[in-house]
Design a protein around this motif. Sequence first.
Motif, PDB file in Angstrom:
ATOM      1  N   UNK A 647       0.798  -1.226   0.000  1.00  7.10           N
ATOM      2  CA  UNK A 647       0.000   0.000   0.000  1.00  7.10           C
ATOM      3  C   UNK A 647       0.828   1.273   0.000  1.00  7.10           C
ATOM      4  N   UNK A 648       2.020   1.220   0.594  1.00  4.97           N
ATOM      5  CA  UNK A 648       2.719   2.446   0.968  1.00  4.97           C
ATOM      6  C   UNK A 648       3.671   2.932  -0.114  1.00  4.97           C
ATOM      7  N   UNK A 649       3.615   4.239  -0.373  1.00  4.69           N
ATOM      8  CA  UNK A 649       4.528   4.895  -1.303  1.00  4.69           C
ATOM      9  C   UNK A 649       5.301   5.975  -0.565  1.00  4.69           C
ATOM     10  N   UNK A 650       6.548   6.229  -1.031  1.00  6.20           N
ATOM     11  CA  UNK A 650       7.397   7.265  -0.447  1.00  6.20           C
ATOM     12  C   UNK A 650       7.867   8.214  -1.548  1.00  6.20           C
ATOM     13  N   UNK A 651       7.701   9.496  -1.318  1.00  6.54           N
ATOM     14  CA  UNK A 651       8.147  10.527  -2.250  1.00  6.54           C
ATOM     15  C   UNK A 651       9.078  11.492  -1.526  1.00  6.54           C
ATOM     16  N   UNK A 652      10.064  12.002  -2.255  1.00  4.27           N
ATOM     17  CA  UNK A 652      10.959  13.019  -1.705  1.00  4.27           C
ATOM     18  C   UNK A 652      10.929  14.229  -2.625  1.00  4.27           C
ATOM     19  N   UNK A 653      10.775  15.422  -2.038  1.00  5.22           N
ATOM     20  CA  UNK A 653      10.770  16.662  -2.802  1.00  5.22           C
ATOM     21  C   UNK A 653      11.926  17.539  -2.343  1.00  5.22           C
ATOM     22  N   UNK A 654      12.682  18.047  -3.312  1.00  3.07           N
ATOM     23  CA  UNK A 654      13.869  18.852  -3.011  1.00  3.07           C
ATOM     24  C   UNK A 654      13.490  20.302  -2.755  1.00  3.07           C
ATOM     25  N   UNK A 655      14.422  21.090  -2.222  1.00  2.11           N
ATOM     26  CA  UNK A 655      14.158  22.522  -2.049  1.00  2.11           C
ATOM     27  C   UNK A 655      13.855  23.223  -3.374  1.00  2.11           C
ATOM     28  N   UNK A 656      14.337  22.657  -4.482  1.00  2.60           N
ATOM     29  CA  UNK A 656      14.082  23.251  -5.803  1.00  2.60           C
ATOM     30  C   UNK A 656      12.721  22.861  -6.358  1.00  2.60           C
ATOM     31  N   UNK A 657      11.997  21.984  -5.654  1.00  3.16           N
ATOM     32  CA  UNK A 657      10.654  21.592  -6.076  1.00  3.16           C
ATOM     33  C   UNK A 657      10.579  20.326  -6.896  1.00  3.16           C
ATOM     34  N   UNK A 658      11.711  19.656  -7.124  1.00  2.54           N
ATOM     35  CA  UNK A 658      11.705  18.399  -7.875  1.00  2.54           C
ATOM     36  C   UNK A 658      11.199  17.270  -6.989  1.00  2.54           C
ATOM     37  N   UNK A 659      10.258  16.493  -7.505  1.00  2.78           N
ATOM     38  CA  UNK A 659       9.716  15.355  -6.753  1.00  2.78           C
ATOM     39  C   UNK A 659      10.224  14.043  -7.349  1.00  2.78           C
ATOM     40  N   UNK A 660      10.640  13.158  -6.474  1.00  2.74           N
ATOM     41  CA  UNK A 660      11.056  11.819  -6.893  1.00  2.74           C
ATOM     42  C   UNK A 660      10.241  10.794  -6.123  1.00  2.74           C
ATOM     43  N   UNK A 661       9.547   9.915  -6.850  1.00  2.00           N
ATOM     44  CA  UNK A 661       8.830   8.804  -6.213  1.00  2.00           C
ATOM     45  C   UNK A 661       9.856   7.711  -5.951  1.00  2.00           C
ATOM     46  N   UNK A 662      10.281   7.577  -4.708  1.00  2.08           N
ATOM     47  CA  UNK A 662      11.392   6.697  -4.376  1.00  2.08           C
ATOM     48  C   UNK A 662      10.956   5.267  -4.093  1.00  2.08           C
ATOM     49  N   UNK A 663       9.718   5.080  -3.689  1.00  2.00           N
ATOM     50  CA  UNK A 663       9.147   3.732  -3.610  1.00  2.00           C
ATOM     51  C   UNK A 663       7.708   3.830  -4.079  1.00  2.00           C
ATOM     52  N   UNK A 664       7.413   3.160  -5.165  1.00  2.00           N
ATOM     53  CA  UNK A 664       6.081   3.240  -5.752  1.00  2.00           C
ATOM     54  C   UNK A 664       5.076   2.422  -4.957  1.00  2.00           C
ATOM     55  N   UNK A 665       3.817   2.822  -5.067  1.00  2.00           N
ATOM     56  CA  UNK A 665       2.722   2.054  -4.466  1.00  2.00           C
ATOM     57  C   UNK A 665       2.485   0.776  -5.260  1.00  2.00           C
ATOM     58  N   UNK A 706      14.853  22.911   2.503  1.00  2.00           N
ATOM     59  CA  UNK A 706      14.005  21.865   3.080  1.00  2.00           C
ATOM     60  C   UNK A 706      13.808  20.701   2.113  1.00  2.00           C
ATOM     61  N   UNK A 707      14.108  19.498   2.593  1.00  2.00           N
ATOM     62  CA  UNK A 707      13.820  18.261   1.863  1.00  2.00           C
ATOM     63  C   UNK A 707      12.628  17.610   2.555  1.00  2.00           C
ATOM     64  N   UNK A 708      11.584  17.328   1.776  1.00  2.00           N
ATOM     65  CA  UNK A 708      10.319  16.885   2.358  1.00  2.00           C
ATOM     66  C   UNK A 708       9.984  15.465   1.921  1.00  2.00           C
ATOM     67  N   UNK A 709       9.803  14.600   2.907  1.00  2.00           N
ATOM     68  CA  UNK A 709       9.371  13.222   2.659  1.00  2.00           C
ATOM     69  C   UNK A 709       7.854  13.158   2.778  1.00  2.00           C
ATOM     70  N   UNK A 710       7.229  12.529   1.818  1.00  2.00           N
ATOM     71  CA  UNK A 710       5.778  12.309   1.853  1.00  2.00           C
ATOM     72  C   UNK A 710       5.531  10.811   1.855  1.00  2.00           C
ATOM     73  N   UNK A 711       4.673  10.355   2.765  1.00  2.00           N
ATOM     74  CA  UNK A 711       4.332   8.935   2.876  1.00  2.00           C
ATOM     75  C   UNK A 711       2.836   8.792   2.624  1.00  2.00           C
TER      76      UNK A 711
END
Length: 757
Positions: A647-665, A706-711
């Motif tokens: 079920x779980x996905x992890x995304x990381x967004x850089x201070x420049x606004x680039x988003x990387x889906x680091x673990x897909x759902x 700021x580096x932001x992790x989204x779960x």
Amino acid sequence: MKTIIMKPLAVGVMALALAGCKVELSVDGNNHWVTDPVSIGLPHLPPSLQTVSFEGTIEQKGNSYVFSHGVLYDIGGGRYSYISTTGEDAEIPFTISHGKISRQGTLTVSNVSTDPLFGQQWHLSNTGQSAYSQNQDGMDAYIEWSKAYFGYDDEYIANNPQRYTFNADLRVADQDMNAGTAHAMGYTGKGVVVAVTDTGLEGAHEDLVDNYRAEGSFNFVEADSDDPTNTYDSRGDHGTSVGGLIAASAGNGMGGRGVAPSATLLGQNFLKNQTDEATATIHGMYEGADQDVINKSWGSTLFIQTNGVIHNAEVDGYIDAYPALNLRDGKGAIVVKSAGNSFNDSDLSQNFFGLGLGLCDVNGAAAYGLTCSNASINSGNNHPYQMVIGSNNADGTHTSYSTAGSAVWASAPSGEYGFREPAMITTDQSNCEIGYSGSTNENFYLNAYQGYPYGKMYPLNGVSSEIATELDPGCNYVQTFNGTSSAAPNTSGATALILEANGNLSWRDVKRIIASTTDQIVSEDPQVVLPVGNSEYVAHDGWVTNAAGYSFNNLFGFGRVNAGEAVKMAENYRDYLGTYTSSGWIDAKAGVTVPDNNAQGVTHSIEIDNKRGVVEEVQIRITLSNDSMITDVQKEGPKTASTIGSDTAFELTSPSGTKSIMLTARTGTFASYDWAFGVAPADETLMYKDMMLLSNAFYGEPAGGNWTLRVIDTNGNDIPSLNPEVTFVNNTVDSTLDTWGITFYGENFANELAGEK
């Protein structure tokens, strides 16, 4: 006009006749397959102001002109070089124009040779050829076998065209890695040493023997031998086929050729005996190690929670880093690794336990086109000291199997399975009894599947087929090699060409060149959107351009390797990267709740105050827990497993606004460490404990900010598996992101990363 004799590259002769003048190239050497460059143009005018056309051109693609007999390459500055596909002499009339002025001339090509299978090696030069796939006689035989074996009738056959007809649109000209341009420029990998760490390597093979070197080759099974020839497998040697893609000889009139047909090959049969000593050896930890490139066409697939899995990060990290930080006099060997072949797996656990769960068939991964495994979660992929390579087809699309993820650096050709779509043509075990194209393999299919027409469906593999009898009477080559196991050696070959063009490059410079010169295939790759709760979640972003101008896609990394453009950049490369550094781990205690079945998820940020750091790679590590994790130690009868991993996905967004889906759902990873392994996990509430992920998507961006992790938890339901005894049970309480940390690799960070002095 004076005759000019140019520096020899080949035995082939290409002469230019223009307005009564003749410039002839008469050359010597061992390669008959590529001519010296010749200049074509009107005097006193720069090439950019002239137009050249060639009579008999079947297709012009990029800088190449395709003829029935070969390919002419424009290598810049008004210079052209020719590579023969048929070995025939040829005359090519041409016209040079500038405004109203035009002149005619003729290129005469003579005394060139080729390799009989080269014309079908689409990954080197794609003209839309079939590589012996899409063979109608084979399809007819397959239809008759299907009727007999499955009991299908004509109506069923007619109603399933995707299975019983061919689609010529799956072969698209120009969808290759542009190796021909590099060859036409004179680069063949000469002087570059590539280690094949695999099941073995048949150094005496007719198309490998000239490039094989015994010194530096190892047999890890037999103590009294260093010969890595695979004598244990009779239905194909993976390593020998890998080696052929890298450096099968060119112009010797046998088989096909490699991407770097003059590179030196070492064979190391690591996969046959994976001891600690062998692990150290393949990473160059021995006196005299001189490998420039290390090819790893292998890996593992994680399908179970990481809690309880033993992983010595310190030891593994040291070994993984050693080639990059120590070999090539400190410039570093380039390690090239396969991403994996689990994109379309239905059940990652099947190979280990035969459970038949089909998690990726029932959780939506297959239906939505998401990767079942993830390249970043594999501990062999998620470190920065290598290039992880995905794969693409002969029409430039993502292969059905290539594992996706933010750890992928680039992609390269590999193809599908060699029947409905082209695969790779490469070297096989010698003689007509063993190998993918030997009688042992053909008889296996005939007997196991009651007359399966293997030899007709795959004519180059068929021992007695007309094509094999004519072009490969010794049964030494195969048309069905594929997987990211093919994409990696194709990239290793391209890397050898790059290093020949500029031996001063560090391992990081090579990575940068490849990232900067790739082709962004499937430019309109769409987002994948999942319904989650009462909203939607974007589970795959397609191409994303970061703040440094690099475009990245979890399917392809920075794109498909372009060998021709890479060697051009390498020739003129002067902006060498500086000292490699890392930030070290920067950890945070999050303690935030991940709402179940909620598209918004939860975020947590870490602020980085380093304003000078330039990112090359980013790693994160995550601990995720849930108090409703299933503990079900029983091995017999009905079983349950938690859906949290899927079920779980992890995304990381850089201070420049680039988003990387680091673990897909919707991956095939699940939580049931207890009954899968027969023991309870170390902590029954943990799904992931310090699980490490890597992303290349932020390459070149500044680290500060700021580096932001989204779960995100993307599911709220139980999921019945395809095994009636196993049910995937949704968590009854929300998960918790307990801790997470981040580390950066690149320039201007606190910790210098250097080899042993």
